[in-house]
Design an enzyme around this catalytic site. Structure first.
Site, short mmCIF file in Angstrom:
data_model
loop_
_atom_site.label_atom_id
_atom_site.label_comp_id
_atom_site.label_asym_id
_atom_site.label_seq_id
_atom_site.Cartn_x
_atom_site.Cartn_y
_atom_site.Cartn_z
CD GLU A 23 -2.75 -1.40 0.10
OE1 GLU A 23 -3.08 -0.40 -0.57
OE2 GLU A 23 -3.10 -2.56 -0.20
CG HIS B 12 -8.04 -1.37 -1.86
ND1 HIS B 12 -7.28 -1.42 -3.00
CD2 HIS B 12 -9.34 -1.34 -2.27
CE1 HIS B 12 -8.08 -1.39 -4.06
NE2 HIS B 12 -9.33 -1.35 -3.64
#
Length: 593
Positions: free
Chosen positions: A43, A182
């Site tokens: 990320e 995510h």
């Protein structure tokens, strides 16, 4: 070390690779079940590694479908987390404010992934950030093998099954146990299940080893890719390989410094030749012939092509079809295009085609008044004959008109022809160069080009014969070249044919190998020089090898020399270029030296 001889080729000399051969793991490749994969996901604060930072690293280590370990850590990117990224990932600036920096997390991740194959979905993104972080920390990138699941999915997942190839869509298709959200570790876990689902679909296409994954996403027909198993077990050594089809027919013969790697390339997108793809479709086996050196491999390839005439090889399959230009053995010699070297008279060649040989003949006729009629003339004509039109143009000395005695002038012409064929071709080069210059000055460039092509054919044919002749006459030549590992590559050449070759180990005394090779080398009958006792391409290979700077001559049974003013000195046709420059007053085009 035992010598490696090069006997006459036959099917019986080829090894049976299925019996009594212990193959190494390197030869077999690495089965996917034995590969350790580290599936990684990052990320970040943005999409570009040069102006964004890593906020989280998650990774899962798997082998053979079993999870071996996991890695997860937030990372302080050294900058605020944009609001839209925080909404997407749930990672806020406050969450990473107390997290370790990349300088602490990256070494731990690299240690976790050491020795494994990295896997990521859309790998250029994740791997790009990791490489950038290594560069910023002056840490060398370990050079991981990387597998990208995105192109693999595009290869085996159709639009009918999934509307796109996003990780979330693929996770649903393959019933992943973790839904991507995510966050790095969750996405890595989902990618593990996607990877396993893709590998199950790729297995029937012949993707069963780690090496197969490198080209698994290439647009290769499924029936061709499935044939990739033909490369299994092939050695990673220099040598020759034979593709075999129905009834054990030899379809194609090739050579490589690494047989395994070269054969594998036939089942990838790197192979774009349609005829070779057709060959692969009907092949059912590949037979390797391991050779001691690349030179031996090249020679064996030529001999096997000549023996089997494989339908998918385009190299010369008929070495007996050679074209030479000779000066005939008769009272008034003339030039003749022949298929064999006959008699102890001057020859040049061999030529690649009869047309090229005829161009060389035309070049000689342009420079020397040799007769061009084909009948055999007596030394003295019984009755007076009218000279031909060529005689009126001073292009033939007309020996057919000699009625009072032998034409002495023609003897000088034929002697000059023999000299340019076997020695210095300068008179022909200068005569035709002068003609090219005149034609160029008159702007008759097409004719000038034709004359230059004739001259080039003659010079190359004369050069080839002059180089082949001494090697063809030499009963035995022994030469050696140092290898990269500190040993010696030794060859025995007899009448321009490779009779034996072998390699001594580093630090070994090469003389026992030399003596063993000479004692066991193939017996070669003397040919009619300048024709070699081998395929002309084999003789050319040997000459190129002997011409390399680090080759040492060990023993030579006969003189191995070429004329001082040989055709090789005119091989670049500089004289023609100079003549054209002078004729056209193009001084700037001339070499100032």
């Amino acid at each position: 070390m035992a010598p490696a001889t090069v006997p006459a080729m036959s099917s019986s000399t080829l090894p049976d690779v299925g019996a009594g051969v212990q193959l190494s793991f390197a030869d077999l490749g690495t089965p996917l079940r034995d590969v350790t994969f580290v599936v990684v996901d990052l990320e970040t604060t943005g999409s570009r590694a040069d102006d964004s930072g890593i906020t989280e690293i998650g990774a899962v280590k798997v082998r053979g479908g079993e999870v071996l370990g996991e890695f997860q850590s937030l990372v302080d990117p050294g900058r605020p987390v944009p609001a839209f990224v925080a909404r997407l990932t749930g990672i806020t600036t406050a969450m990473v404010a107390t997290a370790p920096g990349i300088e602490l997390v990256l070494p731990s991740f690299l240690e976790f992934a050491h020795g494994a194959v990295l896997v990521a979905h859309n790998a250029p993104f994740d791997i790009g950030f990791l490489r950038s972080a290594c560069a910023a920390l002056d840490h060398p990138w370990p050079g991981f093998t990387v597998v990208d699941t995105l192109p693999l999915a595009r290869r085996v997942v159709t639009r009918d099954e999934a509307r796109n190839h996003k990780l979330s869509t693929l996770a649903t298709l393959f019933h992943a146990r973790t839904s991507p959200e995510h966050r790095a570790l969750a996405d890595a876990r989902a990618t593990v299940d996607v990877l396993h689902g893709l590998l199950e679909r790729l297995a029937p296409l012949g993707v069963t080893h780690l090496e197969d994954l490198a080209t698994a996403a290439d647009p290769v027909p499924a029936d061709v890719r499935r044939k990739a198993t033909l490369a299994d077990g092939l050695p990673r050594s220099p040598g020759v390989y034979l593709f075999r089809g129905p009834d054990d027919e030899v379809l194609y013969v090739g050579t490589s410094t690494n047989i395994h790697q070269r054969v594998r390339s036939y089942f990838t997108a790197a192979e774009k030749r349609r005829r070779i793809t057709e060959m692969v479709r009907i092949a059912h086996a590949v037979t390797p012939v391991v050779c001691a050196t690349p030179l031996e491999a090249q020679v064996r390839e030529l001999r096997l092509i000549a023996e089997h005439a494989p339908r998918y090889n385009r190299r010369s399959k008929h070495p007996e079809r050679q074209t030479w230009v000779r000066l005939t053995d008769e009272p008034y010699p003339r030039l003749s295009v022949v298929g064999d070297v006959v008699g102890d008279v001057p020859h040049i060649g061999p030529f690649t085609s009869r047309r090229t040989a005829q161009d060389a003949v035309a070049a000689l006729h342009d420079a020397l008044p040799l007769r061009q009629c084909t009948q055999r003339l007596p030394l003295v004509a019984r009755e007076r004959r009218s000279p031909c039109a060529l005689a009126g143009l001073d292009r033939c000395s007309a020996p057919c008109t000699a009625t009072t005695g032998p034409d002495v002038g023609y003897a000088d012409v034929s002697a000059a022809a023999a000299d340019v064929l076997t020695g210095d071709p300068g008179p022909v080069v200068r005569a035709l160069a002068d003609r090219v210059g005149r034609l160029a000055a008159q702007e008759r460039y097409e004719e000038a080009g034709q004359v230059t092509a004739r001259l080039r054919a003659f010079v190359r044919g004369a050069d080839r014969a002059q180089r082949l002749d001494p090697l063809s006459r030499c009963r035995e030549l022994v030469a050696a070249r140092p290898t990269a590992t500190g040993g010696w590559e030794v060859v025995v050449v007899r009448h321009a044919r490779l009779a034996a070759t072998g390699v001594s180990g580093p630090g070994e005394d090469p003389w026992p190998l030399v003596e063993a090779l000479r004692a066991t080398a193939e017996v070669v009958e003397a040919p009619a020089a300048p024709a070699p006792a081998s395929h002309p391409e084999e003789a050319d290979l040997l000459l190129r090898w002997l011409d390399t700077p680090d080759v040492r001559l060990v023993a030579v049974s006969d003189p191995w020399t070429c004329p001082v003013r040989a055709a090789a000195s005119h091989a670049d046709l500089d004289d023609v270029a100079a003549a054209v420059a002078l004729a056209t007053d193009d001084v700037d085009s001339m070499d100032p030296c």
